[in-house]
Design a protein around this motif. Sequence first.
Motif, mmCIF file in Angstrom:
data_model
loop_
_atom_site.group_PDB
_atom_site.id
_atom_site.type_symbol
_atom_site.label_atom_id
_atom_site.label_comp_id
_atom_site.label_asym_id
_atom_site.label_seq_id
_atom_site.Cartn_x
_atom_site.Cartn_y
_atom_site.Cartn_z
ATOM 1 N N ASN B 10 -14.368 10.769 -16.790
ATOM 2 C CA ASN B 10 -15.101 11.909 -16.218
ATOM 3 C C ASN B 10 -15.371 11.691 -14.732
ATOM 4 O O ASN B 10 -15.185 12.593 -13.912
ATOM 5 N N PHE B 11 -15.810 10.485 -14.430
ATOM 6 C CA PHE B 11 -16.164 10.171 -13.042
ATOM 7 C C PHE B 11 -14.984 10.405 -12.105
ATOM 8 O O PHE B 11 -15.127 11.010 -11.035
ATOM 9 N N ALA B 12 -13.809 9.947 -12.516
ATOM 10 C CA ALA B 12 -12.611 10.103 -11.678
ATOM 11 C C ALA B 12 -12.183 11.570 -11.608
ATOM 12 O O ALA B 12 -11.816 12.076 -10.539
ATOM 13 N N GLU B 13 -12.263 12.267 -12.763
ATOM 14 C CA GLU B 13 -11.829 13.669 -12.770
ATOM 15 C C GLU B 13 -12.743 14.558 -11.926
ATOM 16 O O GLU B 13 -12.267 15.411 -11.174
ATOM 17 N N GLU B 14 -14.052 14.348 -12.065
ATOM 18 C CA GLU B 14 -14.998 15.135 -11.268
ATOM 19 C C GLU B 14 -14.711 15.028 -9.770
ATOM 20 O O GLU B 14 -15.031 15.920 -9.002
ATOM 21 N N ARG B 15 -14.184 13.880 -9.367
ATOM 22 C CA ARG B 15 -13.930 13.635 -7.939
ATOM 23 C C ARG B 15 -12.455 13.815 -7.561
ATOM 24 O O ARG B 15 -12.075 13.613 -6.416
ATOM 25 N N ASP B 16 -11.639 14.186 -8.557
ATOM 26 C CA ASP B 16 -10.204 14.370 -8.318
ATOM 27 C C ASP B 16 -9.591 13.095 -7.719
ATOM 28 O O ASP B 16 -8.806 13.136 -6.777
ATOM 29 N N TRP B 17 -9.972 11.960 -8.267
ATOM 30 C CA TRP B 17 -9.538 10.670 -7.730
ATOM 31 C C TRP B 17 -8.351 10.072 -8.485
ATOM 32 O O TRP B 17 -7.881 8.998 -8.127
ATOM 33 N N ASN B 18 -7.884 10.755 -9.531
ATOM 34 C CA ASN B 18 -6.773 10.159 -10.285
ATOM 35 C C ASN B 18 -5.506 10.017 -9.438
ATOM 36 O O ASN B 18 -4.669 9.160 -9.706
ATOM 37 N N GLN B 19 -5.382 10.868 -8.416
ATOM 38 C CA GLN B 19 -4.233 10.749 -7.514
ATOM 39 C C GLN B 19 -4.160 9.366 -6.844
ATOM 40 O O GLN B 19 -3.096 8.901 -6.490
ATOM 41 N N ALA C 35 -8.563 -11.149 0.416
ATOM 42 C CA ALA C 35 -8.918 -9.940 -0.340
ATOM 43 C C ALA C 35 -9.614 -8.921 0.556
ATOM 44 O O ALA C 35 -9.454 -7.715 0.369
ATOM 45 N N GLU C 36 -10.378 -9.399 1.536
ATOM 46 C CA GLU C 36 -11.004 -8.457 2.483
ATOM 47 C C GLU C 36 -9.928 -7.769 3.321
ATOM 48 O O GLU C 36 -10.053 -6.591 3.663
ATOM 49 N N LEU C 37 -8.902 -8.498 3.646
ATOM 50 C CA LEU C 37 -7.754 -7.905 4.354
ATOM 51 C C LEU C 37 -7.063 -6.873 3.452
ATOM 52 O O LEU C 37 -6.770 -5.750 3.878
ATOM 53 N N LEU C 38 -6.832 -7.246 2.208
ATOM 54 C CA LEU C 38 -6.192 -6.327 1.259
ATOM 55 C C LEU C 38 -7.019 -5.049 1.072
ATOM 56 O O LEU C 38 -6.475 -3.957 0.897
ATOM 57 N N GLU C 39 -8.341 -5.220 1.127
ATOM 58 C CA GLU C 39 -9.231 -4.065 0.945
ATOM 59 C C GLU C 39 -8.919 -2.953 1.944
ATOM 60 O O GLU C 39 -9.062 -1.765 1.633
ATOM 61 N N GLU C 40 -8.509 -3.330 3.151
ATOM 62 C CA GLU C 40 -8.176 -2.322 4.172
ATOM 63 C C GLU C 40 -6.988 -1.446 3.750
ATOM 64 O O GLU C 40 -6.824 -0.334 4.227
ATOM 65 N N PHE C 41 -6.143 -1.992 2.882
ATOM 66 C CA PHE C 41 -4.939 -1.261 2.491
ATOM 67 C C PHE C 41 -5.065 -0.587 1.126
ATOM 68 O O PHE C 41 -4.176 0.164 0.727
ATOM 69 N N GLN C 42 -6.153 -0.870 0.385
ATOM 70 C CA GLN C 42 -6.111 -0.599 -1.048
ATOM 71 C C GLN C 42 -5.884 0.854 -1.441
ATOM 72 O O GLN C 42 -5.205 1.119 -2.419
ATOM 73 N N TRP C 43 -6.418 1.805 -0.697
ATOM 74 C CA TRP C 43 -6.220 3.208 -1.103
ATOM 75 C C TRP C 43 -5.213 3.931 -0.217
ATOM 76 O O TRP C 43 -5.026 5.142 -0.344
ATOM 77 N N LEU C 44 -4.583 3.214 0.681
ATOM 78 C CA LEU C 44 -3.532 3.816 1.503
ATOM 79 C C LEU C 44 -2.214 3.835 0.747
ATOM 80 O O LEU C 44 -1.943 2.954 -0.073
ATOM 81 N N THR C 45 -1.374 4.826 1.029
ATOM 82 C CA THR C 45 0.001 4.762 0.541
ATOM 83 C C THR C 45 0.740 3.739 1.412
ATOM 84 O O THR C 45 0.273 3.373 2.491
ATOM 85 N N GLU C 46 1.909 3.311 0.929
ATOM 86 C CA GLU C 46 2.701 2.391 1.752
ATOM 87 C C GLU C 46 3.015 3.031 3.100
ATOM 88 O O GLU C 46 2.972 2.377 4.140
ATOM 89 N N GLU C 47 3.330 4.337 3.040
ATOM 90 C CA GLU C 47 3.651 5.075 4.268
ATOM 91 C C GLU C 47 2.477 5.033 5.250
ATOM 92 O O GLU C 47 2.657 4.749 6.437
ATOM 93 N N GLN C 48 1.278 5.304 4.740
ATOM 94 C CA GLN C 48 0.097 5.252 5.613
ATOM 95 C C GLN C 48 -0.119 3.849 6.178
ATOM 96 O O GLN C 48 -0.573 3.699 7.313
ATOM 97 N N SER C 49 0.233 2.835 5.378
ATOM 98 C CA SER C 49 0.012 1.461 5.847
ATOM 99 C C SER C 49 0.963 1.091 6.994
ATOM 100 O O SER C 49 0.761 0.100 7.689
ATOM 101 N N ARG C 50 1.997 1.902 7.177
ATOM 102 C CA ARG C 50 2.919 1.658 8.298
ATOM 103 C C ARG C 50 2.471 2.369 9.580
ATOM 104 O O ARG C 50 3.003 2.132 10.649
ATOM 105 N N LYS C 51 1.480 3.266 9.440
ATOM 106 C CA LYS C 51 0.999 4.030 10.613
ATOM 107 C C LYS C 51 -0.515 3.982 10.655
ATOM 108 O O LYS C 51 -1.185 4.987 10.359
ATOM 109 N N LEU C 52 -1.052 2.860 11.043
ATOM 110 C CA LEU C 52 -2.503 2.680 10.991
ATOM 111 C C LEU C 52 -3.160 3.192 12.263
ATOM 112 O O LEU C 52 -2.601 3.055 13.359
ATOM 113 N N ASP C 53 -4.361 3.754 12.125
ATOM 114 C CA ASP C 53 -5.073 4.134 13.347
ATOM 115 C C ASP C 53 -5.730 2.905 13.976
ATOM 116 O O ASP C 53 -5.831 1.842 13.358
ATOM 117 N N GLN C 54 -6.192 3.081 15.215
ATOM 118 C CA GLN C 54 -6.655 1.931 15.997
ATOM 119 C C GLN C 54 -7.877 1.255 15.380
ATOM 120 O O GLN C 54 -7.987 0.028 15.385
#
Lengths: 112, 112, 112, 112
Positions: B10-19, C35-54
């Motif tokens: 539910n939490f993920a769906e409410e926020r449309d985070w499954n993507q 892991a803190e470094l990985l955290e910066e990439f965790q919700w980015l797509t691979e494509e986004q990870s190739r074009k990072l903002d400053q």
Amino acid sequence: MKELIQELRNFAEERDWNQFHSPKNLSIALTVETAELLEEFQWLTEEQSRKLDQDRLNRIKDEIGDVMIYLILLSDHLSIDPISAAFEKIEKNREKYPAQKVRGTAKKYTEL
Amino acid sequence: MKELIQELRNFAEERDWNQFHSPKNLSIALTVETAELLEEFQWLTEEQSRKLDQDRLNRIKDEIGDVMIYLILLSDHLSIDPISAAFEKIEKNREKYPAQKVRGTAKKYTEL
Amino acid sequence: MKELIQELRNFAEERDWNQFHSPKNLSIALTVETAELLEEFQWLTEEQSRKLDQDRLNRIKDEIGDVMIYLILLSDHLSIDPISAAFEKIEKNREKYPAQKVRGTAKKYTEL
Amino acid sequence: MKELIQELRNFAEERDWNQFHSPKNLSIALTVETAELLEEFQWLTEEQSRKLDQDRLNRIKDEIGDVMIYLILLSDHLSIDPISAAFEKIEKNREKYPAQKVRGTAKKYTEL
């Protein structure tokens, strides 16, 4: 869950392994197992990770088993119930990320 | 456990985070949270990690909640039951490390 | 590199922190920082990870600095030269993955 | 260091592996290798980790090589110099943890 905890306690006691199972060491083991799980996904695209073949799924199930084992062992040593801990964390997250505010916004999400 | 799974869906769906919740990304998130848990122990001795003060215990409970959340989310996306996975892994470990063979032997253990 | 090693030795000595810097603890700290470094990439797509903002690049540079610091500290404590270690590992990998055999084959790569 | 960077570029190009080497994936690989390094220490006491036998040292050298390889690859893809990044981070840490304030105080350190 209770059965699993008991099983893990017996397993460690039969082997006299509690001497190695300080919370610090269990937390290290949990990290090591989590990374072994991540290793299964490391060169896959996100798309590929949604359509895994049976061989990889079997290996992943094994790794999820390992992660669960150390998470339960660590929690048991600290008298923490991981399921309650998860519920409490969800409550905190509900306040931090209200659905109407963060809904569908990738940008918000990537800035968390 | 079933209730927790439903809550997380539910939490993920409410926020449309499954993507964002591909198995690959969930596995990354699990690793990141596990390292945050490990961070709480990193400069403690093993002895200190067995006698934690309440403040640290509270932070650790939060982190265990996060680890559990991502472990359950990942497992749910892959239709894996983490408790069964743990039981199956314990069975494999029983064969791999027979109690009478490895009992009390730190050396054996450190060579795993 | 030599200068960096000397700087890190001084930094730890000035603070009397070598007591905490067992190889085990340094290896934990290295994992936490990674892991803190990985955290910066965790919700980015691979494509986004190739074009990072400053902004993100600046945070990533900080985290790479932390990872480097603990990698150098750990190596120094064990009298290992990480650059030689990398060269030696590349040689081993040349034998393990001959270019003509694995070239352009995603499949081979994902099965490593 | 320059030579190492060039060697790693050649190695990836010869194998046509740059397609897999998004910064996100390299950061995952770095985490996985770091955890393999940590695995060598996981059941050792801190004391044991200060007195490693030659076999373990050799394995650790291999793992340090792997960590270095992915740290250099990731940094190279982002045009970051890890040595400068480390020096800059040390400067920030000098301000954050003045020697006279934190000297010899385990407590301060464990509260970072």
